[in-house]
Motif scaffolding. Structure first.
Motif, PDB file in Angstrom:
ATOM      1  N   SER A  23      -3.288 -84.338 -26.043  1.00 46.42           N
ATOM      2  CA  SER A  23      -3.804 -84.078 -27.381  1.00 46.42           C
ATOM      3  C   SER A  23      -4.403 -82.677 -27.479  1.00 46.42           C
ATOM      4  N   LEU A  24      -5.141 -82.264 -26.436  1.00 45.43           N
ATOM      5  CA  LEU A  24      -5.726 -80.921 -26.414  1.00 45.43           C
ATOM      6  C   LEU A  24      -4.641 -79.843 -26.405  1.00 45.43           C
ATOM      7  N   GLN A  25      -3.540 -80.101 -25.687  1.00 42.62           N
ATOM      8  CA  GLN A  25      -2.436 -79.142 -25.656  1.00 42.62           C
ATOM      9  C   GLN A  25      -1.881 -78.878 -27.051  1.00 42.62           C
ATOM     10  N   VAL A  26      -1.684 -79.969 -27.811  1.00 42.93           N
ATOM     11  CA  VAL A  26      -1.150 -79.825 -29.166  1.00 42.93           C
ATOM     12  C   VAL A  26      -2.099 -79.011 -30.033  1.00 42.93           C
ATOM     13  N   MET A  27      -3.381 -79.326 -29.978  1.00 42.54           N
ATOM     14  CA  MET A  27      -4.355 -78.620 -30.807  1.00 42.54           C
ATOM     15  C   MET A  27      -4.519 -77.162 -30.367  1.00 42.54           C
ATOM     16  N   ARG A  28      -4.513 -76.933 -29.038  1.00 43.50           N
ATOM     17  CA  ARG A  28      -4.662 -75.560 -28.551  1.00 43.50           C
ATOM     18  C   ARG A  28      -3.436 -74.713 -28.921  1.00 43.50           C
ATOM     19  N   ALA A  29      -2.248 -75.299 -28.874  1.00 44.52           N
ATOM     20  CA  ALA A  29      -1.035 -74.581 -29.275  1.00 44.52           C
ATOM     21  C   ALA A  29      -1.117 -74.165 -30.742  1.00 44.52           C
ATOM     22  N   ALA A  30      -1.670 -75.036 -31.583  1.00 44.33           N
ATOM     23  CA  ALA A  30      -1.835 -74.714 -33.003  1.00 44.33           C
ATOM     24  C   ALA A  30      -2.821 -73.562 -33.179  1.00 44.33           C
ATOM     25  N   MET A  31      -3.884 -73.558 -32.380  1.00 43.23           N
ATOM     26  CA  MET A  31      -4.864 -72.475 -32.446  1.00 43.23           C
ATOM     27  C   MET A  31      -4.223 -71.139 -32.057  1.00 43.23           C
ATOM     28  N   GLU A  32      -3.443 -71.156 -30.985  1.00 40.85           N
ATOM     29  CA  GLU A  32      -2.855 -69.913 -30.486  1.00 40.85           C
ATOM     30  C   GLU A  32      -1.735 -69.379 -31.382  1.00 40.85           C
ATOM     31  N   SER A  33      -1.061 -70.279 -32.098  1.00 41.80           N
ATOM     32  CA  SER A  33       0.046 -69.833 -32.947  1.00 41.80           C
ATOM     33  C   SER A  33      -0.401 -69.431 -34.345  1.00 41.80           C
ATOM     34  N   THR A  34      -1.510 -69.993 -34.814  1.00 41.29           N
ATOM     35  CA  THR A  34      -1.945 -69.715 -36.185  1.00 41.29           C
ATOM     36  C   THR A  34      -3.275 -68.967 -36.253  1.00 41.29           C
ATOM     37  N   GLY A  35      -3.980 -68.886 -35.134  1.00 47.44           N
ATOM     38  CA  GLY A  35      -5.289 -68.245 -35.143  1.00 47.44           C
ATOM     39  C   GLY A  35      -6.392 -69.128 -35.671  1.00 47.44           C
ATOM     40  N   ALA A  36      -6.124 -70.419 -35.773  1.00 53.04           N
ATOM     41  CA  ALA A  36      -7.125 -71.351 -36.292  1.00 53.04           C
ATOM     42  C   ALA A  36      -8.279 -71.502 -35.311  1.00 53.04           C
ATOM     43  N   THR A  37      -9.433 -71.888 -35.810  1.00 52.08           N
ATOM     44  CA  THR A  37     -10.597 -72.134 -34.960  1.00 52.08           C
ATOM     45  C   THR A  37     -10.484 -73.515 -34.327  1.00 52.08           C
ATOM     46  N   ALA A  38     -11.287 -73.755 -33.310  1.00 48.62           N
ATOM     47  CA  ALA A  38     -11.290 -75.073 -32.670  1.00 48.62           C
ATOM     48  C   ALA A  38     -11.694 -76.158 -33.667  1.00 48.62           C
ATOM     49  N   GLY A  39     -12.678 -75.848 -34.513  1.00 49.47           N
ATOM     50  CA  GLY A  39     -13.106 -76.824 -35.512  1.00 49.47           C
ATOM     51  C   GLY A  39     -12.003 -77.184 -36.478  1.00 49.47           C
ATOM     52  N   SER A  40     -11.213 -76.186 -36.906  1.00 43.79           N
ATOM     53  CA  SER A  40     -10.110 -76.437 -37.829  1.00 43.79           C
ATOM     54  C   SER A  40      -9.019 -77.265 -37.160  1.00 43.79           C
ATOM     55  N   ALA A  41      -8.742 -76.950 -35.880  1.00 45.22           N
ATOM     56  CA  ALA A  41      -7.715 -77.697 -35.150  1.00 45.22           C
ATOM     57  C   ALA A  41      -8.106 -79.158 -34.994  1.00 45.22           C
ATOM     58  N   VAL A  42      -9.378 -79.396 -34.698  1.00 46.49           N
ATOM     59  CA  VAL A  42      -9.857 -80.781 -34.553  1.00 46.49           C
ATOM     60  C   VAL A  42      -9.805 -81.509 -35.892  1.00 46.49           C
TER      61      VAL A  42
END
Length: 345
Positions: free
Chosen positions: A259-278
């Motif tokens: 689950s963390l991998q999916v959210m971290r990939a979204a952060m790295e590809s879009t520049g989203a914050t950890a809070g937004s990814a969660v």
């Protein structure tokens, strides 16, 4: 076809007509099967406390005496206008299916039949007979969804004159499920604990409900992510000494890392914050764990998460090869990841 969808059953029971004299209640949720069979029986027009009006039968006994159900159904009641035949523990008994076929073809005039069965697959003789009959009804019972869980919680707490905080409701809903009667029992126990206080809080739910082994596994996983070595040792030891295997914690961490991998990939590809990814995660992250997950996302990049996941997967394989060392192998891997979390790697 005399059958309903799972979500239609409660509405049908609320408005059930006297024209249905044969009902099959089946499904994997035995508590829900029992509850719905009871609801139908209560509206059958028979005094359930009268032994002359109610015949409680076991399907295994009927299977040894072919034709008995037919005899019971066609017996003229002496002390009431109608009899209720209540059959429990039905499965794939051939003779019961044959008796039901005859009953559905010629419904009894003075009897109502309700059968409680397990998880009957489509095409099973008993289920097929009832579903094809005009005078009968098949009621499927599957595990409660979130809406049904809220209904159970509201019913029990309303009767006790209690309310519940939103955070407490979310955790309680998460801890319930699988069996309707067990869920009601958990909520009733909680209501008794909070009697006279007016409202149920989050700490009440934590103290009173949930499976101990599952809670220990969740606590161990969270302690690994947080780098809390003391809390991890306590939770893992409790888990290892219980009935569950160490694999439960490894599996829980494996799911969390994916689950963390999916959210971290979204952060790295879009520049989203950890809070937004969660906040955007699906399924949603449980509210009490959001800060923990956000911290893990900020601490570890995709490459590190992949390394951890590979290490956990290798450990799972090793525990299967050497089950005698499973606890030691799992503890070592989980401790290493917890230490990495503590150091902020």
């Amino acid at each position: 076809m005399a059958q309903l969808k799972a979500h239609e059953v409660d509405a049908w029971l609320a408005r059930q007509s006297a024209g249905t004299s044969i009902v099959l209640v089946y499904g994997p949720d035995r508590g829900l099967v029992s509850e719905r069979a009871t609801k139908f029986a209560e509206k059958a027009g028979v005094d359930l406390n009268d032994p002359f009006s109610v015949a409680r039968l076991d399907a295994a006994d009927l299977d040894k005496m072919p034709g008995r159900l037919l005899d019971e159904a066609n017996t003229i009641p002496m002390f009431s206008g109608k009899r209720l035949l209540w059959v429990r523990n039905a499965q794939a008994q051939k003779s019961l299916a044959e008796d039901m076929k005859a009953l559905c073809a010629a419904p009894p005039a003075d009897a109502v039949v309700v059968i409680e069965a397990g998880d009957l697959k489509k095409g099973t003789a008993l289920r097929s007979v009832v579903e094809a009959a005009r005078s009968a009804m098949a009621l499927p019972c599957y595990a409660d969804d979130a809406r049904a869980m809220d209904g159970i919680i509201d019913d029990e707490l309303r009767n006790a004159g209690l309310s519940i905080d939103q955070d407490a409701r979310a955790l309680l809903r998460r801890n319930l499920g699988g069996d309707r009667l067990a869920s009601r029992g958990e909520v009733a126990k909680l209501a008794l604990f909070a009697m006279g206080r007016g409202s149920i809080a989050l700490e009440d739910v934590r103290a009173l409900t949930g499976d101990a082994s599952a809670t220990s596994a969740d606590e161990a996983v969270d302690a690994v992510l947080a780098g809390d070595l003391s809390a991890f040792d306590t939770a893992f030891t409790r888990q290892a000494l219980g009935t569950s295997q160490a694999y439960t914690v490894l599996s829980g961490l494996q799911r969390q890392l994916l689950s963390l991998q999916v959210m971290r990939a979204a952060m790295e590809s879009t520049g989203a914050t950890a809070g937004s990814a969660v906040a955007a995660a699906r399924p949603p992250v449980f509210f009490a764990r959001r800060k923990l997950v956000e911290a893990a996302l900020e601490r570890w990049n995709s490459r590190t998460l992949a390394e951890f996941l590979d290490r956990v997967q290798q450990t799972v394989l090793e525990t299967r090869r050497r089950p005698d060392l499973a606890i030691a192998l799992a503890h070592e891997t989980l401790t290493r990841i917890a230490i990495a979390a503590k150091r902020g790697r």
